[in-house]
Design a protein around this motif. Structure first.
Motif, mmCIF file in Angstrom:
data_model
loop_
_atom_site.group_PDB
_atom_site.id
_atom_site.type_symbol
_atom_site.label_atom_id
_atom_site.label_comp_id
_atom_site.label_asym_id
_atom_site.label_seq_id
_atom_site.Cartn_x
_atom_site.Cartn_y
_atom_site.Cartn_z
ATOM 1 N N LYS A 347 0.819 -1.225 0.000
ATOM 2 C CA LYS A 347 0.000 0.000 0.000
ATOM 3 C C LYS A 347 0.847 1.267 0.000
ATOM 4 C CE LYS A 347 -3.617 0.135 2.588
ATOM 5 N NZ LYS A 347 -4.526 0.103 3.750
ATOM 6 N N THR A 348 2.072 1.158 -0.437
ATOM 7 C CA THR A 348 2.961 2.322 -0.433
ATOM 8 C C THR A 348 3.017 2.935 -1.823
ATOM 9 O OG1 THR A 348 4.308 1.276 1.268
ATOM 10 C CG2 THR A 348 5.274 3.145 0.085
ATOM 11 N N LEU A 459 -3.462 5.945 -7.502
ATOM 12 C CA LEU A 459 -4.585 6.198 -6.610
ATOM 13 C C LEU A 459 -5.176 4.892 -6.090
ATOM 14 C CD1 LEU A 459 -6.691 8.162 -5.365
ATOM 15 C CD2 LEU A 459 -7.977 7.963 -7.506
ATOM 16 N N HIS A 460 -5.306 3.909 -6.972
ATOM 17 C CA HIS A 460 -5.927 2.635 -6.609
ATOM 18 C C HIS A 460 -4.852 1.548 -6.530
ATOM 19 C CE1 HIS A 460 -9.306 4.765 -8.857
ATOM 20 N NE2 HIS A 460 -9.708 4.705 -7.593
ATOM 21 N N TYR A 461 -4.535 1.121 -5.340
ATOM 22 C CA TYR A 461 -3.530 0.086 -5.139
ATOM 23 C C TYR A 461 -3.726 -0.504 -3.748
ATOM 24 C CZ TYR A 461 -1.381 4.104 -2.835
ATOM 25 O OH TYR A 461 -1.171 5.196 -2.041
ATOM 26 N N GLY A 462 -3.166 -1.683 -3.535
ATOM 27 C CA GLY A 462 -3.333 -2.345 -2.242
ATOM 28 C C GLY A 462 -4.509 -3.309 -2.273
ATOM 29 N N ILE A 463 -4.519 -4.244 -1.334
ATOM 30 C CA ILE A 463 -5.529 -5.297 -1.316
ATOM 31 C C ILE A 463 -6.929 -4.745 -1.091
ATOM 32 C CG2 ILE A 463 -5.139 -5.750 1.146
ATOM 33 C CD1 ILE A 463 -6.029 -8.367 -1.535
ATOM 34 N N ASP A 464 -7.087 -3.725 -0.237
ATOM 35 C CA ASP A 464 -8.421 -3.184 0.025
ATOM 36 C C ASP A 464 -9.008 -2.526 -1.227
ATOM 37 O OD1 ASP A 464 -8.263 -4.070 2.599
ATOM 38 O OD2 ASP A 464 -7.852 -2.111 3.494
ATOM 39 N N ALA A 465 -8.186 -1.796 -1.969
ATOM 40 C CA ALA A 465 -8.669 -1.166 -3.200
ATOM 41 C C ALA A 465 -9.081 -2.224 -4.217
ATOM 42 C CB ALA A 465 -7.585 -0.260 -3.794
ATOM 43 N N PRO A 501 4.820 -2.712 -7.576
ATOM 44 C CA PRO A 501 4.778 -1.285 -7.239
ATOM 45 C C PRO A 501 3.371 -0.729 -7.441
ATOM 46 C CG PRO A 501 6.638 -1.792 -8.691
ATOM 47 C CD PRO A 501 5.790 -3.017 -8.647
ATOM 48 N N ALA A 502 3.054 0.316 -6.713
ATOM 49 C CA ALA A 502 1.718 0.901 -6.783
ATOM 50 C C ALA A 502 1.361 1.315 -8.208
ATOM 51 C CB ALA A 502 1.625 2.106 -5.844
ATOM 52 N N ALA A 503 2.330 1.869 -8.934
ATOM 53 C CA ALA A 503 2.057 2.310 -10.302
ATOM 54 C C ALA A 503 1.698 1.128 -11.198
ATOM 55 C CB ALA A 503 3.267 3.056 -10.865
#
Length: 638
Positions: A347-348, A459-465, A501-503
């Motif tokens: 989530k970074t 903007l949208h990344y990570g398991i929750d997203a 990576p988030a991107a």
């Protein structure tokens, strides 16, 4: 082995052990064990309703007796323990792990619809289809009860419903041998009628196809041998994919199946688009056949009703459980420890590059200069943001987010001072606003959205997203996850870190969302595309206002509830909105209270939000009239 996430449909897995290794117990708990109608699931007619991919077929397959027995015979298997507990919670087995229900899945996607094309009266066509599905249900039940090889057909017998002894001859008696023989006769005769190139005249129909046949009316229970004792089970027919029927045929069969006096359990599993527009959009509509919901039949939605936050938390747990079942089956991970999905999706978010950060800071200076805001006021705003960054709930407040939050607060201050009369102690151009400024999660989210659109910051990344973007739809979740896992496999082959990576997460999710929308091919998909495009456009305009009045922005268009009657009286718009809801393009929230008024929210689903770069959380909406949706239907070229 192919990527199991992209294969998705569990009904293609024929081996019981392979099926059980990937199936999650969460749907049993979420939709059945926690249902307010749990105690009536096997005695009342049940409609199990959901959008494509919500897990109806998977649920029915897991509940079949052959699967239940496979689980109970091997409780030492770590995979089977949570499944057995979920089956117990949902009422399929007792606390002592003894079966309670003899369930069979009957697929309705085969030739049943063809019967509606036969040249007979509707009542005759309905009876033929109904008797055929009963025959197949009995054959499937007997096959499932004896599938393990532990008992033969002689270890199965049927219990008649009181005062229905006269019906026993027509169903073949109470022995499994007799019931099976009679069911085979009925199936053969009725199938030949439907499969004929030239259907016989009504008076020439074979006797086995026209003689009364009503096992659902005559049978109350099933008895089988279990560990040396005889136990009694509730019979249950799970009629899967009933939406494949002709709509008039579905209506007629629903009327037949929803007789309350039947003791044979009936689950009618169907997609939302099988329902009337009024039922999908919850307008005032008349029930069919004088049947009233919750009295004569019960609806079990395959998506969590009520509070969206609660629904999302439940789905996050269920989705991650599903993912943890699938990940060990990814061939690339076979020679190494299987990773946890959440660890693959950190989530970074990366900070902006030095050049982009310089551009951002210059834009903040320009806003201050253009709005003629004093250095003193800016310093106070920066202090607000700095204090927020120090709170325990603050997250991801680097130099870029810090600057973007300050810019939003500068714009908010300008808006508020325009409606403020300076006091004797205020500078004329620098009055204290009547409503004090504050830095909070709304400002933080608004800053992240602006940075995404202005500088491409993820903007949208990570398991929750990932879970939230799936809109409580397991198949959509698996499709997104499958593409993310494919990217992880590529990184593994190239000897890179597995964590995306988030991107990269953002790009994979956006690209998948756009593909999903491009692939929409359901009825009225073109006007649905038009509505989604128009909603996305107005939401994006509101979202990107400099002062971020809605914090993270809007993802819904709302009309007053008192104006909803205009939609209810517009058949064309009603049908388009029904298809949009049924196929996961939008959701509708009725009677949403805000500002002392009740609103009907037409919300974009996570797929459209990913494709457009909008918020995933509920709350931000743009106010419009009904005419907005009428105009939007024709706004996309065919």
């Amino acid at each position: 082995m192919a990527n199991p996430f992209l294969r998705r449909a569990t009904e293609y897995i024929r081996d019981p052990e392979a099926f059980l290794s990937v199936v999650s117990p969460s749907p049993l708990t979420t939709f059945l064990a926690n249902s307010p109608h749990k105690n009536e699931l096997f005695s009342h007619p049940i409609r199990i309703i959901g959008s494509p991919g919500t897990g109806k077929t998977m649920l029915a397959t897991l509940a079949e007796f052959r699967m239940v027995e496979t689980i109970l015979r091997d409780l030492g298997n770590a995979t089977n323990k949570p499944l057995a507990k979920a089956l117990s919670d949902a009422g399929f087995v007792t606390d002592q792990m003894v079966p309670r229900v003899a369930a069979v899945r009957v697929p309705m996607e085969s030739e049943y619809r063809d019967f509606w094309e036969l040249p007979y009266e509707p009542a005759v066509k309905t009876k033929l289809a109904f008797w055929l599905l009963q025959a197949r249900a009995m054959l499937g039940m007997i096959r499932g009860l004896s599938a393990s090889g532990v008992r033969g057909i002689e270890g199965i017998r049927f219990v008649p419903r009181a005062s229905y002894e006269a019906h026993l001859d027509q169903i073949g008696g109470l022995t499994a041998e007799g019931v099976k023989a009679r069911a085979l006769e009925v199936q053969r005769a009725i199938y030949n009628v439907g499969a004929s190139l030239r259907p016989p005249e009504l008076e020439k129909l074979p006797q086995d196809a026209t003689s009364p046949y009503a096992p659902f009316d005559a049978i109350e229970a099933v008895e089988i041998e279990w560990n040396g004792d005889w136990i009694q089970l509730h019979p249950l027919a799970m009629l899967d994919d009933m939406h494949e029927l002709h709509h008039e045929q579905l209506d007629a069969l629903f009327g037949t199946l929803s007789h309350r006096e039947m003791r044979f359990g009936r689950w009618m599993m169907m997609r939302l688009d099988a329902l009337s527009p009024g039922a999908v959009l919850r307008t005032n509509f008349q029930p069919t056949h004088n049947r009233a919901k919750d009295r004569d039949f019960i609806d079990v939605p395959m998506q969590v009703d009520g509070d969206k936050g609660v629904a999302r938390r439940k789905f996050r747990k269920m989705a991650q459980d599903i993912a943890n079942k699938y990940l060990p089956r990814v061939e690339t991970f076979s020679n190494r420890e299987t990773p946890v999905l959440a660890n693959l999706l950190p989530k970074t978010a990366p900070d902006l590059s030095a050049a982009k950060l310089r551009d951002l800071r210059e834009s903040v200076d320009k806003v201050q200069s253009d709005l003629e805001i004093s250095d003193k006021r800016r310093t106070e705003i920066e202090k607000l943001v700095a204090d927020y960054a120090e709170t325990k709930d603050a997250f991801d407040v680097g130099d870029d987010v810090f600057a973007a939050m300050c810019r939003i607060l500068l714009c908010r201050y300008d808006k508020r001072r325009q409606n403020t009369t300076p006091s004797l102690f205020d500078d004329e151009n620098d009055p204290e606003p009547a409503t004090p400024l504050k830095a909070d999660p709304d400002i933080w989210n608004g800053a992240r959205v602006q940075l995404h659109h202005e500088f491409g910051r993820p903007l949208h990344y990570g398991i929750d997203a990932l879970c939230d973007a799936s809109n409580e739809n397991a198949e959509v979740f698996l499709r997104y996850t499958g593409n993310l896992v494919a990217e992880v496999e590529t990184r593994l082959i190239r000897r890179k870190s597995l964590a995306l990576p988030a991107a990269t997460q953002q790009e994979v999710l956006r690209r998948t969302a756009q593909t999903i929308m491009k692939d929409w091919a359901f009825p009225l998909a073109t006007p649905v595309h038009g509505i989604v495009a128009a909603m996305s456009e107005v939401c994006l305009v509101e979202t990107l206002l400099p002062n971020a009045p809605l914090g993270p922005g809007a993802n819904a268009v709302a009309i007053l509830e008192e104006e909803f009657s205009e939609i209810a009286s517009d058949d064309e718009l009603l049908m388009v909105l029904k298809q949009a809801v049924a196929h996961g393009a939008i959701t509708i929230e009725r009677n949403y209270g805000q500002g002392g008024k009740l609103w009907c929210l037409m919300e974009l689903t996570g797929t459209a939000c990913l494709a457009t770069g909008l918020r995933l959380s509920r709350g931000g909406f743009v106010k419009r009239k009904v005419g907005f949706f009428r105009d939007a239907m024709g706004s996309r070229d065919a």
